[in-house]
Every structure is written in C-alpha cells, then in structure tokens.
Write a protein that holds these residues in place. Sequence first.
Motif, short mmCIF file in Angstrom:
data_model
loop_
_atom_site.label_atom_id
_atom_site.label_comp_id
_atom_site.label_asym_id
_atom_site.label_seq_id
_atom_site.Cartn_x
_atom_site.Cartn_y
_atom_site.Cartn_z
N LYS A 92 0.54 -1.27 -0.27
CA LYS A 92 -0.20 -0.34 -0.16
C LYS A 92 0.77 1.50 -0.24
O LYS A 92 0.42 2.41 -0.03
CB LYS A 92 -1.38 -0.03 1.14
N THR A 93 2.02 1.01 -0.13
CA THR A 93 3.04 2.38 -0.01
C THR A 93 4.10 2.15 -1.05
O THR A 93 4.22 0.93 -1.60
CB THR A 93 3.66 2.71 1.63
N LEU A 94 4.46 3.30 -1.61
CA LEU A 94 5.47 3.46 -2.86
C LEU A 94 6.40 4.66 -2.57
O LEU A 94 5.63 5.46 -2.27
CB LEU A 94 4.94 3.35 -4.06
N SER A 95 7.31 3.94 -2.97
CA SER A 95 8.94 5.10 -2.79
C SER A 95 9.42 5.35 -3.66
O SER A 95 9.74 4.13 -4.16
CB SER A 95 9.54 5.20 -1.58
N VAL A 96 9.69 6.03 -4.89
CA VAL A 96 10.45 6.25 -5.59
C VAL A 96 11.78 7.53 -5.53
O VAL A 96 11.35 8.62 -5.59
CB VAL A 96 9.70 7.16 -7.30
N TYR A 97 12.97 6.67 -6.23
CA TYR A 97 14.25 7.10 -5.46
C TYR A 97 14.67 7.42 -7.05
O TYR A 97 14.44 7.12 -8.57
CB TYR A 97 14.87 7.01 -5.31
N PHE A 98 15.18 8.70 -7.81
CA PHE A 98 15.93 9.30 -8.94
C PHE A 98 17.48 9.37 -8.62
O PHE A 98 18.21 9.14 -7.85
CB PHE A 98 15.57 10.85 -8.49
N GLN A 99 18.22 8.87 -9.96
CA GLN A 99 19.36 8.70 -10.50
C GLN A 99 19.43 9.97 -10.13
O GLN A 99 18.95 10.19 -11.07
CB GLN A 99 19.62 7.41 -11.60
N GLY A 100 21.30 9.60 -10.98
CA GLY A 100 22.39 10.73 -11.10
C GLY A 100 22.53 10.31 -12.10
O GLY A 100 22.12 9.15 -13.08
N ARG A 101 23.06 11.15 -12.76
CA ARG A 101 24.07 10.70 -14.03
C ARG A 101 24.71 10.09 -14.28
O ARG A 101 25.21 9.41 -15.23
CB ARG A 101 25.11 12.24 -14.61
N SER A 102 25.51 9.57 -12.75
CA SER A 102 26.06 8.68 -13.19
C SER A 102 26.16 6.93 -13.35
O SER A 102 25.87 5.43 -13.52
CB SER A 102 27.32 8.25 -11.79
N GLY A 103 24.17 7.20 -12.71
CA GLY A 103 23.76 6.17 -12.38
C GLY A 103 24.04 5.37 -11.28
O GLY A 103 22.79 4.20 -10.79
N SER A 104 24.37 5.71 -10.76
CA SER A 104 25.23 4.22 -9.89
C SER A 104 23.97 4.61 -7.88
O SER A 104 24.19 3.91 -7.68
CB SER A 104 26.71 4.84 -9.56
N GLU A 105 23.86 5.50 -8.14
CA GLU A 105 23.23 5.77 -6.26
C GLU A 105 21.77 7.24 -7.15
O GLU A 105 21.89 8.00 -7.59
CB GLU A 105 24.39 6.40 -5.38
N SER A 106 21.30 7.21 -5.69
CA SER A 106 20.41 7.85 -5.67
C SER A 106 20.95 9.55 -5.50
O SER A 106 21.84 10.04 -4.81
CB SER A 106 19.05 7.48 -4.85
N VAL A 107 19.37 10.26 -6.34
CA VAL A 107 19.63 12.07 -5.65
C VAL A 107 19.18 12.05 -4.99
O VAL A 107 17.60 11.56 -5.69
CB VAL A 107 20.82 12.71 -6.57
#
Length: 241
Positions: free
Chosen positions: A192-207
């Motif tokens: 019932k819950t959702l979290s969305v994280y965004f990648q940086g230019r490198s694509g190796s971690e969220s920013v």
Amino acid sequence: MSNLRTSRIRLAGAAATAVLATLSLGACSDGTGVKEEGASTTVQPSENTNPDSGTGSSNAGSSSKSSNSAGSSGAKTSTNGSGTAAHTPTSTTPAASSAKPVTCEGSNTKTVAAPLNRPLNHMLLTVTNTGSKSCYLYGYPAVRFGEAQSVPPVIEDSQPQAVVTLQPGESGYASVNLSAADGSGTNGHTVKTLSVYFQGRSGSESVGKGAHPSLPAKGVHVDDSLKVTYWQQEMDDAINW
C-alpha cells in the motif's frame, strides 16, 4: 493807319515769343524735374535689381543649402540613431527554462502512480517538472514497494537513445510491471505504499529527495516478476513494455 496796326501786332507777337522763350529757358535751367526723373529711373531699379537681388538670391541659396545640410545631417543622425538602436544588443535576463538544467528529483518534481488496465498488471509513473529550470531525468526509477529492501531490475531494451529532458511543466514516464500476467510469479503480496528515488548522471546511486506517490486504497499486487522501464519522453513509449 493800316501800317500802324500791323506794327503793333508784330510787336505783340515778338513780345509773346520773348516771354515764351524766357519761360522755356527757365524751365531748362531748373534741373530738378529732369534729375529727379532720371534718379527715379536709374537709381531705384538698377540698385534694387542688380546688387540687392543678386545678394538676396545668394543669401537665399546659402540659407537653403544650410537648411538642406542641416536637414540631411539631422536625417542621418536620426537614421543612424535608429539603426544603432536597432542593432545595439540589449541586456536581458535569461528565461528560467533556458538556465543550466539540473537533475530531476523529488524536490523539483511531482510523481503520480496510476495502475493501468492495459497492459494488465502494469502501473504508470508520471513525473512532472515543478521547478523553474529544465531537469534531466536520468536512468530509471528506483522503486520500493512496502518494506522491500531492494529495488526491482530495469528492462534493458527500454533504454531510450537520449536522456529525458523536462522543461518546467513537462512530464516524463516509466511503467512498472507489477506481477506476471499468467500468474507464474512467486511471493505475490499486496502493498500500500510506494517510494520512488531518482538517479544521478552516473546512474550508480540515487540523488536528492525521493517521491512518495499514493497508491489505491486497496493497494496493489506485486510478485517477484516486478520490473521497471527506463524513463521515457513519451507516455506511449513507456507503456509498450
């Protein structure tokens, strides 16, 4: 008697002739009339016509030339002035959307999650740029449903040719395959819950900050076949997977 009358007549005629001659001679010796008439004829027209009119014409020409010169100078100044004004670069403040783009993340976007009827068991993520600058939507969404400790894999074939760029107000899209349509997936459960994280230019971690879009009140069903697409510029490109 006759001779006496004739002599008197002759004397009277001679006297009259002498008087007329005297008057005529007096008139000739008085030069006022002749000289004034001559002055009227020669002085006024000749002086007014030749020197004065010539000078006046010259002055008029000079005045006209000066006027034309001044007019031409003024016209050139006006023309040059307007030309300069038209070509002089003006200092303007760049529009916000033309400023250096930033990375799309939770603080400058709004994310909406909406389950789809078709394809079956799919959900569409829509990210809208709410900031004042363009932003790059790198890679794919790192989603976490419920208490999951890991994020689902991405469908590699869905990678677009270019990074998705969102102008202020524009949206980017990604779809989530929630579960296997044929029921072959394992560990199915409702979240019932959702979290969305965004990648940086490198694509190796969220920013930046993550987003937490709402899910339907009854939740959504997910299983181990869960996977996502890369971010797409067009919605149709997202839901084709």
